[in-house]
Design a protein around this motif. Sequence first.
Motif: not given
Length: 390
Positions: A97-98, A103-107, A122-123
């Motif tokens: 969340s922070a 290049n990081l998957v989004k929550l 994200e899919y």
Amino acid sequence: MLVVLGIIWFYLRRMAMENDGEMPLFKGLELPTGSFTLKQIKAATRNFDPENKIGEGGFGPVYKGVLPDGSMIAVKQLSSKSKQGNREFVNEIGMISALQHPNLVKLYGCCIEGNQLLLIYEYMENNSLARALFGPEGLKLELDWRNRRKICIGIARGLAYLHEESMLKIVHRDIKTTNVLLDKDLNAKISDFGLAKLDEEENTHISTRIAGTMGYMAPEYAMRGYLTDKADVYSFGVVTLEIVSGKSNANCRPKEDFIYLLDWAYVLQENGALLELVDPALGTNFSVEEAQQMLNLALVCTNPSPTLRPAMSTVVSMLEGHTPIQVPTMKITRTESMELRFRSFEKLSQDGHSQAVSMDGPWADSSLSMQSSREDGHSHSTTARLLGND
């Protein structure tokens, strides 16, 4: 965010004790991310329809879903009976969340309702890097050289952000091909922060319980619980070898033939034949100069001494051609049993065969993951054996 994370963790422990270890409730907590209702998630996944299942991780299945606005999501359902799953759930929310990086998957958020612990991401249309490289026919992708190099640079940039650029300095601890996801354009995104650790700047290292995946763990961490961001650098080096070769470092043959890809890379380097590792599926459609560069970089990143591994920002600079790569010569003393293993792997390489890994979706992990509850930093003897130490 850290305050909220601490509150959640305290609440988890308290409720676990009050409920004799049963899955704790999270009522009344304000979480540092978006919130979804169970009704919304059931509608999106058609009540967790098996046809929407896209993966199976160590802590539960992953489902594809569609929100009312047409947005695609991936729903990770954690087991209600897993205490480790509870810890990972809290860690994942608190860490990711922070963090915001391409290049990081989004929550997107989470759902805590009844006995359900759900994480909504994200899919990622092209699933995991593991499936792309090692999956069965019909699921694996024919990754050309340009995309392999792009994926490698993307992973490096994501790790450089975690280690050096983000507000929180984080060691991921479980970098591997199953934890790298690919979007529709084959951009790499690091996922699964359940095992991540904060790297406090005043500490030279973190002494911690061992948690990760065999074949990807740095030796100083696997053997002594000595954790720095250089452990992620080591894992990145292993993944780079896998990207170039199209073979899995965790690829296991019968006992007498057991060997890691990294072992074979050192042998080829010693013989001046490192380019033999390049995936035969590429034919001649790759840059010899770039392949040599990436293989050399992989060996630098997997140096047995953590102090001799580069920082991830330097790795990015090396991949982009701004910083030269100097590879130390690794002399390996081989026993008779090791020679047999090397010859068997050479035969495997010449045959052009690699063991197929069935990857149904992201977070589907065919490799051996291990958790050690020992706090003294020592690993079991099997760890040393599996890491290739006779």
